[in-house]
Design an enzyme around this catalytic site. Sequence first.
Site, PDB file in Angstrom:
ATOM      1  N   GLY A  10       0.752  -1.283   0.120  1.00  0.00           N
ATOM      2  CA  GLY A  10       0.012  -0.023   0.011  1.00  0.00           C
ATOM      3  C   GLY A  10       0.840   1.136   0.049  1.00  0.00           C
ATOM      4  O   GLY A  10       1.941   1.136  -0.028  1.00  0.00           O
ATOM      5  N   ALA A  67      -4.851  -2.077   5.926  1.00  0.00           N
ATOM      6  CA  ALA A  67      -6.321  -2.127   6.705  1.00  0.00           C
ATOM      7  C   ALA A  67      -7.237  -1.949   5.476  1.00  0.00           C
ATOM      8  O   ALA A  67      -6.679  -1.964   4.108  1.00  0.00           O
ATOM      9  CB  ALA A  67      -6.668  -0.727   7.075  1.00  0.00           C
ATOM     10  N   THR A  69      -9.180   0.201   3.430  1.00  0.00           N
ATOM     11  CA  THR A  69      -9.374   1.556   3.470  1.00  0.00           C
ATOM     12  C   THR A  69     -10.339   2.513   2.620  1.00  0.00           C
ATOM     13  O   THR A  69     -10.331   3.599   2.462  1.00  0.00           O
ATOM     14  CB  THR A  69      -8.022   2.197   3.111  1.00  0.00           C
ATOM     15  N   THR A 108      -7.318   7.406  11.793  1.00  0.00           N
ATOM     16  CA  THR A 108      -7.824   8.507  10.909  1.00  0.00           C
ATOM     17  C   THR A 108      -8.465   9.185  11.730  1.00  0.00           C
ATOM     18  O   THR A 108      -9.024   9.098  12.784  1.00  0.00           O
ATOM     19  CB  THR A 108      -8.769   7.795   9.991  1.00  0.00           C
ATOM     20  N   TYR A 131     -16.141   2.414   8.631  1.00  0.00           N
ATOM     21  CA  TYR A 131     -14.795   2.420   8.288  1.00  0.00           C
ATOM     22  C   TYR A 131     -14.013   3.206   9.568  1.00  0.00           C
ATOM     23  O   TYR A 131     -13.217   2.665  10.303  1.00  0.00           O
ATOM     24  CB  TYR A 131     -14.219   3.091   7.315  1.00  0.00           C
ATOM     25  N   LYS A 135     -11.831   1.896  12.774  1.00  0.00           N
ATOM     26  CA  LYS A 135     -10.364   2.110  13.086  1.00  0.00           C
ATOM     27  C   LYS A 135     -10.546   2.587  14.728  1.00  0.00           C
ATOM     28  O   LYS A 135      -9.597   2.312  15.309  1.00  0.00           O
ATOM     29  CB  LYS A 135     -10.032   3.404  12.279  1.00  0.00           C
TER      30      LYS A 135
HETATM   31  N1  LIG Z   1      -4.837   7.127   2.677  1.00  0.00           N
HETATM   32  C1  LIG Z   1      -5.175   8.009   3.499  1.00  0.00           C
HETATM   33  O1  LIG Z   1      -5.791   9.210   3.328  1.00  0.00           O
HETATM   34  C2  LIG Z   1      -5.413   7.733   4.953  1.00  0.00           C
HETATM   35  C3  LIG Z   1      -6.170   8.773   5.920  1.00  0.00           C
HETATM   36  C4  LIG Z   1      -6.259   8.200   7.206  1.00  0.00           C
HETATM   37  C5  LIG Z   1      -5.933   7.181   7.794  1.00  0.00           C
HETATM   38  N2  LIG Z   1      -5.378   6.187   6.668  1.00  0.00           N
HETATM   39  C6  LIG Z   1      -4.818   4.870   7.567  1.00  0.00           C
HETATM   40  O2  LIG Z   1      -3.423   4.780   7.016  1.00  0.00           O
HETATM   41  C7  LIG Z   1      -3.006   3.331   6.631  1.00  0.00           C
HETATM   42  C8  LIG Z   1      -2.528   3.348   5.410  1.00  0.00           C
HETATM   43  O3  LIG Z   1      -3.311   3.757   4.467  1.00  0.00           O
HETATM   44  P1  LIG Z   1      -2.952   3.655   2.833  1.00  0.00           P
HETATM   45  O4  LIG Z   1      -3.478   4.860   1.921  1.00  0.00           O
HETATM   46  O5  LIG Z   1      -1.343   3.285   2.808  1.00  0.00           O
HETATM   47  O6  LIG Z   1      -3.655   2.453   2.342  1.00  0.00           O
HETATM   48  P2  LIG Z   1      -3.752   1.373   1.066  1.00  0.00           P
HETATM   49  O7  LIG Z   1      -2.724   2.105   0.073  1.00  0.00           O
HETATM   50  O8  LIG Z   1      -5.188   1.345   0.813  1.00  0.00           O
HETATM   51  O9  LIG Z   1      -2.917   0.192   1.549  1.00  0.00           O
HETATM   52  C9  LIG Z   1      -3.526  -0.744   2.501  1.00  0.00           C
HETATM   53  C10 LIG Z   1      -2.749  -1.915   2.632  1.00  0.00           C
HETATM   54  O10 LIG Z   1      -3.421  -2.982   3.402  1.00  0.00           O
HETATM   55  C11 LIG Z   1      -3.311  -4.116   2.738  1.00  0.00           C
HETATM   56  N3  LIG Z   1      -4.487  -5.003   3.017  1.00  0.00           N
HETATM   57  C12 LIG Z   1      -5.990  -4.677   2.604  1.00  0.00           C
HETATM   58  N4  LIG Z   1      -6.598  -5.900   3.309  1.00  0.00           N
HETATM   59  C13 LIG Z   1      -5.671  -6.383   3.879  1.00  0.00           C
HETATM   60  C14 LIG Z   1      -5.735  -7.903   4.491  1.00  0.00           C
HETATM   61  N5  LIG Z   1      -7.157  -8.448   4.647  1.00  0.00           N
HETATM   62  N6  LIG Z   1      -4.911  -8.550   5.089  1.00  0.00           N
HETATM   63  C15 LIG Z   1      -3.635  -7.780   5.169  1.00  0.00           C
HETATM   64  N7  LIG Z   1      -3.374  -6.963   4.247  1.00  0.00           N
HETATM   65  C16 LIG Z   1      -4.405  -6.106   3.890  1.00  0.00           C
HETATM   66  C17 LIG Z   1      -3.373  -3.773   1.076  1.00  0.00           C
HETATM   67  O11 LIG Z   1      -2.821  -4.932   0.524  1.00  0.00           O
HETATM   68  P3  LIG Z   1      -2.976  -5.074  -1.069  1.00  0.00           P
HETATM   69  O12 LIG Z   1      -2.935  -3.811  -1.816  1.00  0.00           O
HETATM   70  O13 LIG Z   1      -1.930  -5.758  -1.590  1.00  0.00           O
HETATM   71  O14 LIG Z   1      -4.604  -5.896  -1.160  1.00  0.00           O
HETATM   72  C18 LIG Z   1      -2.350  -2.552   1.244  1.00  0.00           C
HETATM   73  O15 LIG Z   1      -1.096  -3.016   1.342  1.00  0.00           O
HETATM   74  C19 LIG Z   1      -4.383   2.747   6.771  1.00  0.00           C
HETATM   75  O16 LIG Z   1      -4.678   2.162   7.936  1.00  0.00           O
HETATM   76  C20 LIG Z   1      -5.490   3.638   6.699  1.00  0.00           C
HETATM   77  O17 LIG Z   1      -6.576   3.552   7.082  1.00  0.00           O
HETATM   78  C21 LIG Z   1      -5.099   6.527   5.618  1.00  0.00           C
END
Ligand SMILES: NC(=O)c1ccc[n+]([C@@H]2O[C@H](COP(=O)([O-])OP(=O)(O)OC[C@H]3O[C@@H](n4cnc5c(N)ncnc54)[C@H](OP(=O)(O)O)[C@@H]3O)[C@@H](O)[C@H]2O)c1
Length: 298
Positions: A10, A67, A69, A108, A131, A135
């Site tokens: 991710g 997660a 997401t 988040t 969601y 969290k």
């Molecule tokens: N992006 C934002 O704006 C934002 C804002 C607030 C908080 N956050 C939090 O920050 C964290 C990182 O966000 P991000 O943007 O990096 O998210 P992301 O790009 O959507 O990456 C999510 C990761 O979780 C993995 N995943 C999904 N389902 C899974 C499962 N069942 N078992 C194991 N791994 C799993 C995905 O793997 P695959 O892709 O290989 O399926 C991917 O590596 C998350 O916890 C998110 O809730 C993000």
Amino acid sequence: MTALIVGASGQVGGLLLARWRARGGKAVGTAFRHGRPGLRSLDVRDAGAVAGLVAEVRPEVVFLPGAMTHVDYAEEHPEECRAVNVAGTAHLARAVRGTGAVLVHFSTEHVFPDGPDPYPEEASCAPRSVYAQSKAEAESVLRDLLPDRHLILRTSWVYGPEEQGKNFVYRAVATLRRGERLVVPADQYGQPTYSPDLADAALDLVAAGRRGTFHAVGPAFLTRLAFAERIAAAFGLDAGLIRGVPTATLGQAAPRPLNIRLRRGKLQAALGRDPIRGPDAALAALRKDSAGLLGSAA
Ligand SMILES: NC(=O)c1ccc[n+]([C@@H]2O[C@H](COP(=O)([O-])OP(=O)(O)OC[C@H]3O[C@@H](n4cnc5c(N)ncnc54)[C@H](OP(=O)(O)O)[C@@H]3O)[C@@H](O)[C@H]2O)c1
């Protein structure tokens, strides 16, 4: 030191893996649906697989950016969301409980309701979407199971270099480069957070031996419309194609907070610096550093 990074395919996880290794650490990263060479496969819903990998890798630090997401998908699949985000977090926490490792989790701003003032870390949660609820529950799981060995970083509107190319900046740049209209909410405020800075802040907190909950967001507080206009300016694209609309007209499955601001001082005090750049500096760095990736998104 050895790290296990669950969700290294991710946006944030990929940067954690690269930057941990760049600092000389050993690391094992996992993927779920977007596997690639060098990453192990892991579904956090499988408690046995989680325990087995932790026993094999024996990490001193476990990062959990992994997660579900997708906020609207989660709203329509609440059981699946809870299984990944809540039960999955519990599986990992139980697996590391007897090992002495610290678990770093990413949460988040959506755990809070809309409010007029910036929230401090210790404010009460009141999530509105499936969601956000998942969290908030994952945070509670960590505080219960690993009271002295968790780090929780609450973040917001994360953007930066990303192999999957799905964050808002990539999508905005791609849409505007195609000369298409970009429709964005004009009434949602947030704190855009540059992912390389977020990853470095997480690594720095670990290196400093910090524990507990920190808000890790960028310094600007602006609408999605204003952010899109900054993106257009940074990439030399036509801001006239951007159209701001009320959130209520977008028909999104999950309720969106309109006005949540996280207080930022605790992280700055812990690190002795402001670790997260504002959008203009970050977008300029992104344009320079990921010309190839952003080119392919167009
Ligand atoms: N992006 C934002 O704006 C934002 C804002 C607030 C908080 N956050 C939090 O920050 C964290 C990182 O966000 P991000 O943007 O990096 O998210 P992301 O790009 O959507 O990456 C999510 C990761 O979780 C993995 N995943 C999904 N389902 C899974 C499962 N069942 N078992 C194991 N791994 C799993 C995905 O793997 P695959 O892709 O290989 O399926 C991917 O590596 C998350 O916890 C998110 O809730 C993000």
